[in-house]
Scaffold this motif. Structure first.
Motif, PDB file in Angstrom:
ATOM      1  N   LYS A   9      -3.757 -22.204  41.254  1.00  0.00           N
ATOM      2  CA  LYS A   9      -4.237 -21.491  42.446  1.00  0.00           C
ATOM      3  C   LYS A   9      -4.596 -20.063  42.040  1.00  0.00           C
ATOM      4  O   LYS A   9      -4.063 -19.528  41.070  1.00  0.00           O
ATOM      5  CB  LYS A   9      -3.141 -21.455  43.504  1.00  0.00           C
ATOM      6  CG  LYS A   9      -2.696 -22.842  43.940  1.00  0.00           C
ATOM      7  CD  LYS A   9      -3.098 -23.111  45.348  1.00  0.00           C
ATOM      8  CE  LYS A   9      -2.591 -24.466  45.788  1.00  0.00           C
ATOM      9  NZ  LYS A   9      -2.960 -24.784  47.136  1.00  0.00           N
ATOM     10  N   ASP A  40      -5.183 -17.829  47.347  1.00  0.00           N
ATOM     11  CA  ASP A  40      -5.164 -19.224  46.890  1.00  0.00           C
ATOM     12  C   ASP A  40      -6.449 -19.985  47.207  1.00  0.00           C
ATOM     13  O   ASP A  40      -6.433 -21.080  47.777  1.00  0.00           O
ATOM     14  CB  ASP A  40      -3.943 -19.961  47.470  1.00  0.00           C
ATOM     15  CG  ASP A  40      -2.659 -19.452  46.831  1.00  0.00           C
ATOM     16  OD1 ASP A  40      -2.731 -18.811  45.762  1.00  0.00           O
ATOM     17  OD2 ASP A  40      -1.580 -19.710  47.393  1.00  0.00           O
ATOM     18  N   GLY A  41      -7.552 -19.356  46.831  1.00  0.00           N
ATOM     19  CA  GLY A  41      -8.832 -20.067  46.897  1.00  0.00           C
ATOM     20  C   GLY A  41      -9.584 -19.973  48.196  1.00  0.00           C
ATOM     21  O   GLY A  41     -10.715 -20.439  48.284  1.00  0.00           O
ATOM     22  N   ASP A 374     -13.143 -21.436  44.103  1.00  0.00           N
ATOM     23  CA  ASP A 374     -11.771 -21.448  44.628  1.00  0.00           C
ATOM     24  C   ASP A 374     -11.004 -20.193  44.206  1.00  0.00           C
ATOM     25  O   ASP A 374      -9.812 -20.260  43.874  1.00  0.00           O
ATOM     26  CB  ASP A 374     -11.025 -22.709  44.161  1.00  0.00           C
ATOM     27  CG  ASP A 374     -11.615 -23.975  44.765  1.00  0.00           C
ATOM     28  OD1 ASP A 374     -12.162 -23.907  45.886  1.00  0.00           O
ATOM     29  OD2 ASP A 374     -11.530 -25.038  44.114  1.00  0.00           O
TER      30      ASP A 374
END
Ligand SMILES: [Zn+2]
Length: 398
Positions: A9, A40-41, A374
């Motif tokens: 992540k 986290d993306g 991401d």
């Protein structure tokens, strides 16, 4: 280059000092902001730096005044397995396309598989396998939405139900298989739609042996969700028929690199004239006889902006937010909650354009300085575009 966190992540990422922020939203293509915050993306904030919580970032990126846009989406590709295409015996074509700013690719059928099965059990098995394989493997980090069966005569409603239940969400181009008549195609489009599977129809002359002409009447009768390569792949319908399709259908107008460029321009202009620019989406239709085109989407953006006289900031929406909305993807738009998939661009060195947008409107392709998927940096300065005048830098943790 920032290493992804051990979990895979992104953690907290802050991008500051953005010179131009393209939203992907055709109703509001330029955002008044210079900072993006990611957790986290996913995008958690877009605004001016003073108004954003930029503290304790895992990764801090100084965009150095460059342009940030949503990662480009290629609406029409023909992958097979992994980062290999048998069509031109080429390896690494998807990772190379990442260097052209593309972060998501959508399969229009795994049609180039040597010995591709054409029986119904076989074509379903291939689609399910392709969907799974690309879900598990992202070349260069690129999201490849694959598993798009080439439908054949004899398929029945339960086949579509079974495909949908197995996670298949796309049909390959209708017309590449034995289904060519309008009524038959229309029935299969209906079944697909009933089970949430999106359909695309091949438009124009035959592309490969076994495919055939799909004319405007068949396209209209089939009523697939996407008028695939409306400018032909390769051979286009007459320009007047293409304009008629734009007018009589309300479905997505997909324009591809491997089609007729003159008709590409006509179709885009027609969509604007009809006040439905949100219907236009871009693809390459690669790999194909024309080869692999790592810069294909950027070349389409420059072509349509310069020769169809469409402002560059709108054309970027054809390759980002329009496609995301039509295909119900969580990428393609810069707004809170969306995937942090971005391309950082600047005007190519020595272009005649004074700004990035002006350079594109003059027909030059921009220089890519970084691509993020991401929230994770996947490449720095592109090895494929001309060198960008300025490139962003990872300056480390805050
Ligand atoms: Zn195609």
């Amino acid at each position: 280059m920032a290493d992804p966190a051990p979990t895979g992540k992104s953690g907290k990422v802050v991008i500051r000092n953005i010179g131009l922020l393209l939203s992907g939203d055709i109703d509001r293509p330029v955002l008044d902001a210079d900072t993006i915050v990611i957790h986290d993306g996913l995008i958690t904030a877009v605004g001016f730096e003073a108004d954003c919580d930029t503290a304790r970032a895992t990764t801090l990126i100084d965009a150095r005044g460059t342009c940030v846009a949503p990662g480009l989406i290629d609406s029409h590709v023909h992958p097979v397995f992994g980062d290999w295409t048998p069509r031109q015996s080429q390896l690494g074509w998807i990772e190379s396309t990442l260097h052209g700013g593309v972060t998501t690719m959508i399969s229009a059928g795994e049609v180039h598989l040597p010995g591709r099965p054409k029986d119904i059990v076989g074509l379903k098995a291939l689609a399910i396998t392709a969907q799974r394989a690309f879900d598990n493997f992202r070349p260069g980090g690129v999201k490849v939405l694959a598993g798009a069966p080439i439908i054949e005569t004899g398929m029945v409603e339960s086949d579509f139900k079974e495909l949908a239940a197995a996670g298949v969400g796309l049909l390959g181009e209708i017309g590449l298989g034995s289904v060519k008549a309008g009524a038959e195609a229309a029935q299969m489009v209906k079944w697909a739609r009933q089970y949430g599977i999106q359909s695309t129809i091949h438009t124009g002359g035959p592309s490969i042996p076994g495919s055939g002409l799909i004319d405007k009447d068949v396209v209209l009768e089939a009523d697939a969700d996407i008028i695939g390569h409306i400018n032909g792949g390769h051979t286009s319908l007459p320009e007047a028929h293409v304009c008629e399709l734009c007018e009589k259908s309300s479905r997505a107008i997909e324009i591809v690199h491997n089609g007729n460029e003159r008709v590409a321009i006509a179709a885009a202009q027609m969509a604007l004239q009809l006040k439905c620019p949100h219907r236009v989406i871009l693809g390459t239709d690669g790999p194909a006889g024309s080869g692999v085109q790592p810069l294909g989407i950027l070349r389409m953006v420059a072509l349509l902006s310069s020769l169809a006289n469409i402002p560059a900031e709108l054309v970027f929406c054809f390759a980002t937010g329009n496609t995301a909305r039509i295909r119900q993807l969580n990428c393609g738009l810069i707004e809170v909650g969306r995937d942090a998939d971005f391309v950082f661009m600047d005007r190519a060195q020595h272009t005649a354009g004074r700004t990035l947008l002006e350079s594109v409107q003059l027909g030059d392709i921009p220089g890519v300085g970084m691509v993020m998927i991401d929230g994770i940096v996947r490449c720095g300065r592109s090895r494929n575009t001309p060198p960008a005048t300025e490139v962003p830098v990872v300056v480390g943790a805050h």
